[in-house]
Design a protein around this motif. Structure first.
Motif, PDB file in Angstrom:
ATOM      1  N   ALA A 199       1.003  -1.200   0.076  1.00  0.00           N
ATOM      2  CA  ALA A 199      -0.007   0.238   0.047  1.00  0.00           C
ATOM      3  C   ALA A 199       1.000   1.436  -0.078  1.00  0.00           C
ATOM      4  CB  ALA A 199      -0.941   0.019   1.300  1.00  0.00           C
ATOM      5  N   LEU A 200       0.647   2.095  -0.997  1.00  0.00           N
ATOM      6  CA  LEU A 200       1.560   3.221  -1.120  1.00  0.00           C
ATOM      7  C   LEU A 200       0.967   4.447  -0.802  1.00  0.00           C
ATOM      8  CD1 LEU A 200       2.838   2.499  -4.960  1.00  0.00           C
ATOM      9  CD2 LEU A 200       3.973   1.708  -2.356  1.00  0.00           C
ATOM     10  N   GLU A 201       1.843   5.534   0.046  1.00  0.00           N
ATOM     11  CA  GLU A 201       1.253   6.538   0.930  1.00  0.00           C
ATOM     12  C   GLU A 201       0.943   7.432  -0.435  1.00  0.00           C
ATOM     13  OE1 GLU A 201       3.738   8.144   3.504  1.00  0.00           O
ATOM     14  OE2 GLU A 201       2.103   9.477   4.369  1.00  0.00           O
ATOM     15  N   THR A 202      -0.360   8.179  -0.320  1.00  0.00           N
ATOM     16  CA  THR A 202      -0.885   9.120  -1.270  1.00  0.00           C
ATOM     17  C   THR A 202      -0.384  10.450  -0.571  1.00  0.00           C
ATOM     18  OG1 THR A 202      -2.799   9.649   0.098  1.00  0.00           O
ATOM     19  CG2 THR A 202      -3.059   7.799  -1.678  1.00  0.00           C
ATOM     20  N   THR A 203      -0.401  11.618  -1.302  1.00  0.00           N
ATOM     21  CA  THR A 203       0.091  12.827  -0.826  1.00  0.00           C
ATOM     22  C   THR A 203      -1.013  13.268  -0.187  1.00  0.00           C
ATOM     23  OG1 THR A 203      -0.825  13.642  -2.948  1.00  0.00           O
ATOM     24  CG2 THR A 203       1.446  13.154  -2.992  1.00  0.00           C
ATOM     25  N   VAL A 204      -2.068  12.791  -0.025  1.00  0.00           N
ATOM     26  CA  VAL A 204      -3.171  13.522   0.801  1.00  0.00           C
ATOM     27  C   VAL A 204      -3.118  13.316   2.494  1.00  0.00           C
ATOM     28  CG1 VAL A 204      -5.575  13.640   1.302  1.00  0.00           C
ATOM     29  CG2 VAL A 204      -4.786  13.168  -0.869  1.00  0.00           C
TER      30      VAL A 204
END
Ligand SMILES: Nc1ncnc2c1ncn2[C@@H]1O[C@H](COP(=O)(O)OP(=O)(O)O[C@H]2O[C@H](CO)[C@@H](O)[C@H](O)[C@H]2O)[C@@H](O)[C@H]1O
Length: 587
Positions: free
Chosen positions: A139-144
């Motif tokens: 699971a990749l971190e979003t910029t939000v």
């Protein structure tokens, strides 16, 4: 009667729960007005004969006392017999405290790990929002990043089989203990953790540009159990009044009514709700059910009750349980409230993940098998498990399994009570479970008292649960109540015959064996007493030994039962359509 642990929670960390303002939402996306919804077809009117006669729903909690709803949708969704996908494609957002394989303590994780995929396969856009309890490398971190209840949360994204999995990042989720507690008991800030999850679930469709396009406001939220029960409350109290999420609808899914998320009244002020919503959340226990509350009159904040008061629709996980929770015996105090919303309450039987639970491909098994080599396959798995557990390797002995939480619900004490009779027979008994310390001690006693016949594995072990399911001839489910139950579905899929208390979803899924017409998939017993349980055990052992053809036919019928999610997914679609036809229940 009520979960005592909840009463022990003193208060949540006031610093962490500083409420954010209930002001208008800053993100306003294209707002659909009700007139833009799909026009009703003639088939809708057949299903909903009195749709055109809106009925006032009296005495509902929340700021507005009088609401109008289409009472006709009290029908059961399985009246919509077709399982072909709905022509309407929905944006569906599951909010859940567990999602397998990332987080699971029981059936909630299983359902939220498999139903979303089934709905995505039918063409819907589906998101699952769950806490990030650990590092999930895929699971990749979003910029939000966004502020929720005075804290910054982040969102991590992973796509699998067409489902957007969103993991909410906050320090309160990542702990060395379990999902909800550790050796010292339940975490003191659980109310805050799951209020935050509920708000994150509501923010995700607005703030996350998944695949370049946010889900937007036209969503169906499926709020699972008490942990997500604030989703419909916030929707009604913080979003709709400001013109946000007007086309959205909420469905509260009850997997277990016993756990309601009960906290001291003063904690209401940490939820960030407008003050006039206190009554929606307040619950007052009748005198006989009070357990030394710090408030004189048994008052509490009951999260599930808030959700039941505000959700547009309510679903539970079997038709039988949908009926039971409206009775004093099964309602855990909320039966009247559930009865008052009976027209919006449906029971939809769970399906199973038939990729994870498929004896033809199951990587945990000693040998995979199918209906064509059922007897050989099960014999190989029985021998493998007997070897692994140090039990005498005997193909002829009936191997009996039990898998489940060790608590009041699952009836592990019934298994222990029946053990002296059962183990006086020529059988082997293998139990797997974790939970109540007394019952865990009982499991150890079982193993020590019957070293050649019984094993009591204390722990949570998914591979062993698969091995037991495949190796056992019979699976015990003496649950006192069971909203649906998944282990009997897994058992039948593996040609293992369930013996179950006739309650809730067990009664709906285990068809009692009838030797005269050769029907049925297991044995059920009632009442839930040791005598009735032992009597069912005796009949099953007699069939296993003396009527082997009948037993094999029972196994085959179970294995051929359709437990896929397809039918359930079609029923959920019907419920979504009903939800969209009605005005929001609480606005
Ligand atoms: N020690 C152990 N080791 C490994 N695996 C273990 C285990 N103990 C339990 N499990 C697994 O956890 C799951 C339990 O599912 P259930 O449906 O039986 O129960 P649960 O009461 O948690 O769920 C609630 O939600 C579900 C989903 O709606 C309803 O079916 C149910 O009736 C309701 O009580 C199964 O996959 C089982 O194999």
């Amino acid at each position: 009667m009520f979960p005592r642990a909840c009463w022990l929670v003193q208060s949540i960390n006031s610093g962490q729960t500083a409420g954010r303002s209930a002001g208008p939402h800053s993100h306003r996306h294209q707002v659909l007005v009700p007139g833009q919804r799909r026009a009703l077809g003639s088939s809708d009117l057949l299903l909903l004969p009195s749709l055109l006669q809106p009925t006032p729903c009296a005495s509902q909690p929340g700021p507005k006392a009088h609401r109008v709803c289409a009472r006709a949708s009290a029908q059961q969704p399985n009246e919509a017999s077709a399982t072909s996908p709905s022509t309407t494609k929905f944006n569906i957002v599951f909010v859940t405290s567990e999602v397998a394989p990332w987080s699971k303590t029981g059936g909630l994780g299983d359902v939220c790990g498999s139903l979303p995929g089934a709905l995505a396969a039918r063409g819907h856009r589906v998101m699952v929002v769950a806490p990030r309890y650990a590092e999930y490398p895929e699971a990749l971190e979003t910029t939000v990043r966004t502020q929720i209840l005075g804290e910054e949360v982040s969102f991590f994204h992973h796509v699998n089989k067409g489902v957007d999995y969103i993991f909410v990042g906050h320090t309160s989720y990542m702990r060395p203990g379990g999902l909800y507690g550790d050796a010292h008991g339940v975490y003191g800030d659980n109310q805050f953790r799951f209020a935050m999850l509920s708000l994150a679930g509501l923010e995700a469709p607005l703030q996350l540009n998944l695949g370049g396009v946010p889900y937007g406001e036209d969503c169906i939220f499926i709020a699972n159990d008490w942990h997500a029960s604030l989703v419909p409350v916030y929707l009604a109290a913080k979003y709709r009044p400001h013109g946000v999420y007007l086309p959205a609808r909420s469905v509260l899914a009850i997997h277990n009514l016993r756990h309601q998320g009960v906290f001291p009244p003063s904690t209401f002020w940490g939820l960030g709700l407008p003050g006039n919503w206190y009554q929606c959340m307040e619950w007052q226990y009748p005198p006989e059910q009070r357990q030394g509350s710090y408030e004189e009159e048994g008052r509490a904040v009951n999260t599930l009750k808030g959700g039941l008061s505000t959700a547009d629709r309510i679903v539970t996980v079997s038709p039988g349980y949908a009926w039971e929770i409206q009775t004093p015996e099964g309602g855990w105090g909320l039966e009247q409230m559930l009865r008052s919303r009976g027209y919006a309450l449906n029971g939809v039987l769970n399906g199973i993940d038939d990729e994870e639970w498929n004896p033809e491909t199951d990587r945990h098994l000693f040998q995979q098998y199918s209906h064509s080599n059922l007897s050989r396959g099960k014999a190989a798995n029985k021998a493998g498990l007997q070897r692994e557990l140090g039990l005498p390797e005997r193909p002829d002995v009936p191997l009996i399994g039990f898998i489940g939480r060790l608590d009041y619900q699952k009836g592990a004490d019934m298994v222990l009570a029946a053990a002296p009779w059962l183990l006086a027979q020529d059988v082997q008994l293998v139990c797997l479970g974790t939970g109540d310390a007394g019952l865990e001690a009982g499991m150890r006693w079982l193993e020590n008292a019957y070293p050649d016949k019984a094993r009591g594995w204390v722990g949570f072990n998914v591979p062993i649960s698969h091995k037991i399911t495949a190796a056992a001839d019979l699976l015990l489910m003496p649950s006192r109540f069971e909203p649906c139950g998944l282990n009997q579905l897994y058992a039948m899929r593996y040609g293992t015959v369930p013996i179950a208390h006739a309650t809730g979803g067990l009664r709906d899924t285990v068809i009692p064996f009838n030797p005269w017409d050769g029907t049925g998939t297991g044995w059920t017993f009632s009442p839930c007493t040791c005598e009735a349980f032992v009597s069912a055990l005796a009949t099953s052992l007699d069939t296993f030994r003396e009527h082997q053809d009948s037993f094999r036919a029972l196994q085959q019928r179970g294995l051929e039962r359709d437990s896929s999610w397809n039918k359930a997914a079609a029923e959920y679609e019907q419920i979504f359509e009903w939800a969209k036809m009605d005005n929001p229940y609480c606005s």
